[in-house]
Design an enzyme around this catalytic site. Structure first.
Site, PDB file in Angstrom:
ATOM      1  N   HIS A 100       6.647  12.004   4.145  1.00 30.31           N
ATOM      2  CA  HIS A 100       7.347  13.043   3.382  1.00 30.31           C
ATOM      3  C   HIS A 100       7.559  14.218   4.346  1.00 30.31           C
ATOM      4  O   HIS A 100       6.711  14.459   5.217  1.00 30.31           O
ATOM      5  CB  HIS A 100       6.518  13.613   2.238  1.00 30.31           C
ATOM      6  CG  HIS A 100       6.093  12.641   1.182  1.00 30.31           C
ATOM      7  ND1 HIS A 100       4.960  11.901   1.265  1.00 30.31           N
ATOM      8  CD2 HIS A 100       6.651  12.331  -0.010  1.00 30.31           C
ATOM      9  CE1 HIS A 100       4.823  11.163   0.169  1.00 30.31           C
ATOM     10  NE2 HIS A 100       5.842  11.404  -0.623  1.00 30.31           N
ATOM     11  N   ASP A 103       4.460  16.323   4.665  1.00 30.74           N
ATOM     12  CA  ASP A 103       3.271  15.746   5.330  1.00 30.74           C
ATOM     13  C   ASP A 103       3.307  16.069   6.806  1.00 30.74           C
ATOM     14  O   ASP A 103       2.279  16.310   7.425  1.00 30.74           O
ATOM     15  CB  ASP A 103       3.243  14.199   5.309  1.00 30.74           C
ATOM     16  CG  ASP A 103       3.504  13.587   3.974  1.00 30.74           C
ATOM     17  OD1 ASP A 103       3.109  14.187   2.978  1.00 30.74           O
ATOM     18  OD2 ASP A 103       4.105  12.486   3.949  1.00 30.74           O
TER      19      ASP A 103
HETATM   20  C1  XUL Z   1       3.061   8.321  -5.526  1.00 36.95           C
HETATM   21  C2  XUL Z   1       3.767   7.517  -4.517  1.00 36.95           C
HETATM   22  C3  XUL Z   1       4.481   8.287  -3.460  1.00 36.95           C
HETATM   23  C4  XUL Z   1       5.719   7.641  -2.953  1.00 36.95           C
HETATM   24  C5  XUL Z   1       6.494   8.486  -1.973  1.00 36.95           C
HETATM   25  O1  XUL Z   1       2.419   7.595  -6.504  1.00 36.95           O
HETATM   26  O2  XUL Z   1       3.707   6.312  -4.541  1.00 36.95           O
HETATM   27  O3  XUL Z   1       3.587   8.541  -2.438  1.00 36.95           O
HETATM   28  O4  XUL Z   1       5.445   6.413  -2.350  1.00 36.95           O
HETATM   29  O5  XUL Z   1       6.800   9.731  -2.469  1.00 36.95           O
END
Ligand code: XUL
Ligand code: CO
Length: 435
Positions: A100, A103
């Site tokens: 992300h 992150d």
């Molecule tokens: C949350 C989840 C996230 C997604 C990416 O449950 O799975 O981490 O994979 O945003």
């Protein structure tokens, strides 16, 4: 600097090794069902759990030991983490990663400074990717942590939140493009509601579709050719998320004319929270040619949260890999370990143990699935079960050439239905032969 001085590159040592820091099943270059294990499995490690998860839970603070991290929100600290992450990827022998925006880089005090921070960290990631040959499976934007998204990002009752979400998607998409990402994920963590009493569901769904359309337009504008995915999840933190499961996502994408632009990134623990098996979700997506990628984890049946355990159950992994083989293998997708160590597994070494456990279980699953496919008896049973539909009558019905009246006459002509056992237990036992 090395973050893991006591750990060498993890290698395949075979079934009989008692070295816990070795692969027993995952033999990356071994050919199986027409491809190397590496190419079938396309493992990815995720930045948010591997580098950023402090292993806190609702009752206790984080326990993860991260001596390389000074805990500050500085760009220097962020870049130090990048070094550690790539050392980890090299030592664990994983080819891909996912992230992300938040992150990898700290949010600044304005849109422009957040973009600047992201740029700086992306530059250092780009350099490490060049040196190591590691690849980006997908990027995404974190539209769920900041208080401004408490009531939703694209689906917020405030238009300003929508604009901030769009700004993040734009920057994260451009970063993903710059890093040669093979995909981009939308997980609508807050795109749902806590209660319908304060929610205009019709507006919110339309807003979500608008953001996705704007992202598709931007993707074309910048020439990003990676695959867009939606990641279904039914709830948590919301009471209900609009992209609750594969069927809901497919309905949503069709309703808003987005299906040509999206596939699905399906996560085991999310499937379970939706009350489905992972195979149900995978098959439902495959049927619509929309199975793109997998977040490889599992939950804990007894507590019902999204606990993101590493997938260590070979039976589950075999079922997943059967679907992947049936689809003809991944193209842009892969197996992203959206998984975290338990709070009690706080040492840096546990990052290795947990990934090794997941990789070996998925490799085992692949072996089982490939053997079942090569044997062919289960597939043959299913084909045979539907064989009557391949005859003249079945073909005519499915071509739409029989009215209800014609069918009534056919019923009279064909006589009573020959009853055949479904043989579920026999087939389950057949499956078990390959474990
Ligand atoms: C949350 C989840 C996230 C997604 C990416 O449950 O799975 O981490 O994979 O945003
Ligand atoms: Co996920």
């Amino acid at each position: 600097m090395t973050a893991f001085p006591d750990i060498d590159r993890i290698r395949f040592e075979g079934r009989d090794t008692d070295n816990p820091l070795a692969f027993r099943r995952y033999d990356p270059d071994r050919e199986i069902a027409g491809r190397s294990m590496r190419d079938h499995l396309r493992f990815a490690s995720c930045y948010w759990h591997t580098m950023r998860n402090e292993l806190a839970d609702p009752f206790g603070v984080g326990t993860a030991q991260m001596p390389w991290d000074d805990g500050s929100p500085s760009v220097e600290n962020a870049i130090r983490r990048v070094e550690v992450f790539f050392e980890f990827l090299e030592k664990i022998d994983i080819d891909f990663f996912c992230f992300h925006d938040r992150d990898i880089a700290p949010e600044g005090d304005s849109i422009a400074s957040s973009e600047e921070n992201l740029d700086k960290v992306v530059e250092s990631i780009e350099a490490r990717m060049k040196e190591t040959g590691k690849k980006l499976l997908w990027g995404t934007a974190c539209l769920f942590t900041h208080p401004r998204y408490a009531s939703g990002a694209a689906t917020s009752p405030r238009v300003e939140a929508f604009c901030h979400a769009a700004a993040q998607v734009k920057a994260a998409l451009e970063a993903t493009h710059r890093l040669g990402g093979e995909g981009y994920v939308f997980w609508g963590g807050r795109e749902g509601y806590g209660s319908l009493i304060n929610t205009d569901l019709k507006r919110e769904r339309a807003q979500l579709a608008r953001l996705l359309h704007a992202a598709v337009e931007h993707k074309h504008r910048i020439g990003f050719e990676g695959q867009f995915y939606i990641e279904p999840k039914p709830k948590e933190p919301t009471t209900h998320q609009y992209d609750s499961d594969v069927a809901a996502c497919l309905g949503f994408l069709r309703e808003f004319d987005l299906l040509d632009h999206f596939k699905l990134n399906i996560e085991t623990n999310h499937a379970w929270l939706a009350g489905h098996t992972m195979e149900h979700e995978l098959e439902s997506a495959m049927e619509a040619d929309a199975l793109g990628s997998i977040d490889a984890n599992m939950g804990e049946w007894t507590n019902g949260w999204d606990t993101d355990h590493f997938p260590t159950d070979p039976m589950l992994c075999a079922r997943i890999m059967r679907c992947v083989l049936r689809m003809g293998g991944f193209t842009t997708g892969g197996l992203n370990f959206d998984a975290k160590r338990r709070r009690e597994s706080f040492e840096p070494m546990d990052l290795f143990h947990s990934h090794i456990a997941g990789m070996d279980a998925m490799a085992h699953g692949l072996e089982i699935a490939a053997a079942i496919q090569a044997d062919g008896s289960i597939d043959e049973f299913v084909r045979h079960r539907y064989a009557s539909w391949d005859g003249t009558l079945g073909t005519k019905i499915m071509a739409g050439d029989c009215s209800l009246t014609d069918l009534r006459d056919e019923a009279e002509r064909v006589g009573e239905v020959p009853l055949e056992s479904g043989r579920q237990e026999m087939l389950e036992n057949m499956f078990n032969r390959f474990l």
